[in-house]
Design a protein around this motif. Structure first.
Motif, PDB file in Angstrom:
ATOM      1  N   GLY A   1      -6.530 -14.729 -13.286  1.00  0.00           N
ATOM      2  CA  GLY A   1      -5.562 -15.756 -13.632  1.00  0.00           C
ATOM      3  C   GLY A   1      -4.395 -15.778 -12.660  1.00  0.00           C
ATOM      4  N   ASP A   2      -3.354 -16.512 -13.034  1.00  0.00           N
ATOM      5  CA  ASP A   2      -2.232 -16.744 -12.130  1.00  0.00           C
ATOM      6  C   ASP A   2      -1.227 -15.602 -12.088  1.00  0.00           C
ATOM      7  N   ASN A   3      -1.221 -14.745 -13.090  1.00  0.00           N
ATOM      8  CA  ASN A   3      -0.136 -13.772 -13.211  1.00  0.00           C
ATOM      9  C   ASN A   3      -0.469 -12.378 -12.693  1.00  0.00           C
ATOM     10  N   PHE A   4      -1.723 -12.161 -12.278  1.00  0.00           N
ATOM     11  CA  PHE A   4      -2.113 -10.838 -11.805  1.00  0.00           C
ATOM     12  C   PHE A   4      -2.969 -10.959 -10.551  1.00  0.00           C
ATOM     13  N   VAL A   5      -2.958  -9.907  -9.739  1.00  0.00           N
ATOM     14  CA  VAL A   5      -3.757  -9.845  -8.512  1.00  0.00           C
ATOM     15  C   VAL A   5      -4.365  -8.451  -8.403  1.00  0.00           C
ATOM     16  N   TYR A   6      -5.374  -8.326  -7.549  1.00  0.00           N
ATOM     17  CA  TYR A   6      -5.919  -7.019  -7.190  1.00  0.00           C
ATOM     18  C   TYR A   6      -5.170  -6.498  -5.964  1.00  0.00           C
ATOM     19  N   GLU A   7      -4.967  -5.187  -5.904  1.00  0.00           N
ATOM     20  CA  GLU A   7      -4.350  -4.588  -4.729  1.00  0.00           C
ATOM     21  C   GLU A   7      -5.107  -3.316  -4.360  1.00  0.00           C
ATOM     22  N   GLY A   8      -5.437  -3.213  -3.073  1.00  0.00           N
ATOM     23  CA  GLY A   8      -6.105  -2.026  -2.573  1.00  0.00           C
ATOM     24  C   GLY A   8      -5.104  -1.004  -2.064  1.00  0.00           C
ATOM     25  N   TRP A   9      -5.484   0.269  -2.134  1.00  0.00           N
ATOM     26  CA  TRP A   9      -4.633   1.368  -1.666  1.00  0.00           C
ATOM     27  C   TRP A   9      -5.505   2.412  -0.978  1.00  0.00           C
ATOM     28  N   ILE A  10      -5.022   2.987   0.096  1.00  0.00           N
ATOM     29  CA  ILE A  10      -5.645   4.171   0.666  1.00  0.00           C
ATOM     30  C   ILE A  10      -4.711   5.350   0.436  1.00  0.00           C
ATOM     31  N   ILE A  11      -5.290   6.512   0.233  1.00  0.00           N
ATOM     32  CA  ILE A  11      -4.497   7.711   0.009  1.00  0.00           C
ATOM     33  C   ILE A  11      -4.452   8.498   1.305  1.00  0.00           C
ATOM     34  N   VAL A  12      -3.243   8.665   1.825  1.00  0.00           N
ATOM     35  CA  VAL A  12      -3.021   9.345   3.101  1.00  0.00           C
ATOM     36  C   VAL A  12      -2.036  10.487   2.869  1.00  0.00           C
ATOM     37  N   ASP A  13      -2.474  11.703   3.133  1.00  0.00           N
ATOM     38  CA  ASP A  13      -1.635  12.887   2.879  1.00  0.00           C
ATOM     39  C   ASP A  13      -1.115  12.911   1.446  1.00  0.00           C
TER      40      ASP A  13
END
Length: 293
Positions: free
Chosen positions: A42-54
């Motif tokens: 929907g309009d109020n949420f998005v997906y976000e990717g993350w990488i874990i570094v240190d």
């Protein structure tokens, strides 16, 4: 002599260029996503990717998903030095307008890099539903009318003579909750949200559909004995309807069920009231994908 000087200069140039490439901390690489089963938030949420570094999360960017499950972006430029150092990938659900730079609790996928790729799954971060099971009964304990017992569903098991929790479900990670549903002519209507299958759900005392005698047993469930929803006036008959347990983001992105549905069952047309009925595996128990760098 001139030729020797030219070769010396050329060699020095090559050496300088080589050193420059090795030391270039602004070089970029690309993170590529191939993810299955994601839904439109929907309009109020998005997906976000993350990488874990240190040990720290680094955002790789946000994207949306359309009604066909297609990602708005599948490739993201990342500093090569940072991407090469990443040990894990995590996918979260975030508010579209997000004042918090840190990852939200609603972590949907996780996986560790092995070489240039990471296999990601919801089982490692939301919960593993491989051994989940469910039992429910048809009953309307919140009113005093015994003629409409097939208009209520309660997730308990009374086969031993005494009621116990009917749902065997794993504890969810932070940012997630369970929700029960009955599907009326293709339209899902909630039975309430809950975290603990051995306790009443969150709307036990406030449901607009329940009777006025009491709040029912101390387990998730719902009596559809008052009001209306999905074009159906209650009480009704749940036989032939589909019962579903879903896993929902918290806060929730939609009034409809989220894509993770570990348990589901069509109530038999000849189902007996007040009798334990076993649920089956739901249509979506795990989300998976591959991330490459």
């Amino acid at each position: 002599m001139i030729k020797k000087m030219f070769l010396a200069v050329l060699a020095a140039g090559v050496f300088a260029t080589s050193c420059s490439d090795d030391d270039d901390t602004t070089a970029t690489s690309r993170l590529n996503l191939s993810l299955d089963g994601l839904e439109n938030l929907g309009d109020n949420f998005v997906y976000e990717g993350w990488i874990i570094v240190d040990g720290d999360p680094v955002s790789t960017g946000v994207f949306t998903v359309n009604d066909n499950g297609e990602l708005s972006e599948t490739s993201f430029p990342i500093l090569k030095e940072t991407l090469d150092a990443a040990t894990n990938f995590v996918l979260t659900i975030e508010p579209a307008v997000d004042p918090d730079p840190a990852p939200a609790d609603t972590k949907l996928l996780i996986g560790s890099f092995s070489g240039e790729s990471a296999s990601v799954s919801s089982a490692g971060i939301v919960a593993d539903f491989a051994t989940s099971s469910g039992t429910y009964i048809l009953a309307t304990p919140t009113d005093s009318d015994d003629t409409n017992e097939s208009s209520g569903v309660w997730f308990l098991d009374n086969s031993s003579g005494s009621p116990v929790a009917g749902l065997e479900l794993p504890a969810l990670s932070a940012g997630w909750q369970y929700e029960g549903w009955v599907v009326f002519d293709g339209v899902p209507v909630t039975t309430g949200t809950f975290l603990d299958p051995a306790m009443a759900d969150d709307n036990a005392a406030t449901s607009p559909f329940k009777g006025s005698v009491n709040n029912g047993p101390g387990y998730p469930g719902e009596d559809y004995v008052m009001g209306s929803a999905a074009g159906i006036t209650f009480p009704t008959d749940l036989k032939g309807r589909t019962i579903v347990i879903s896993v929902e983001p918290n806060p929730d992105n939609s009034p409809a069920p989220f894509t993770l549905k570990p348990l589901a069952h069509v109530v038999p047309e000849d189902a007996a009231n007040h009798t334990a009925i076993s649920m089956g595996t739901g249509p979506v128990t795990v989300l998976t994908g591959t991330v490459t760098r």
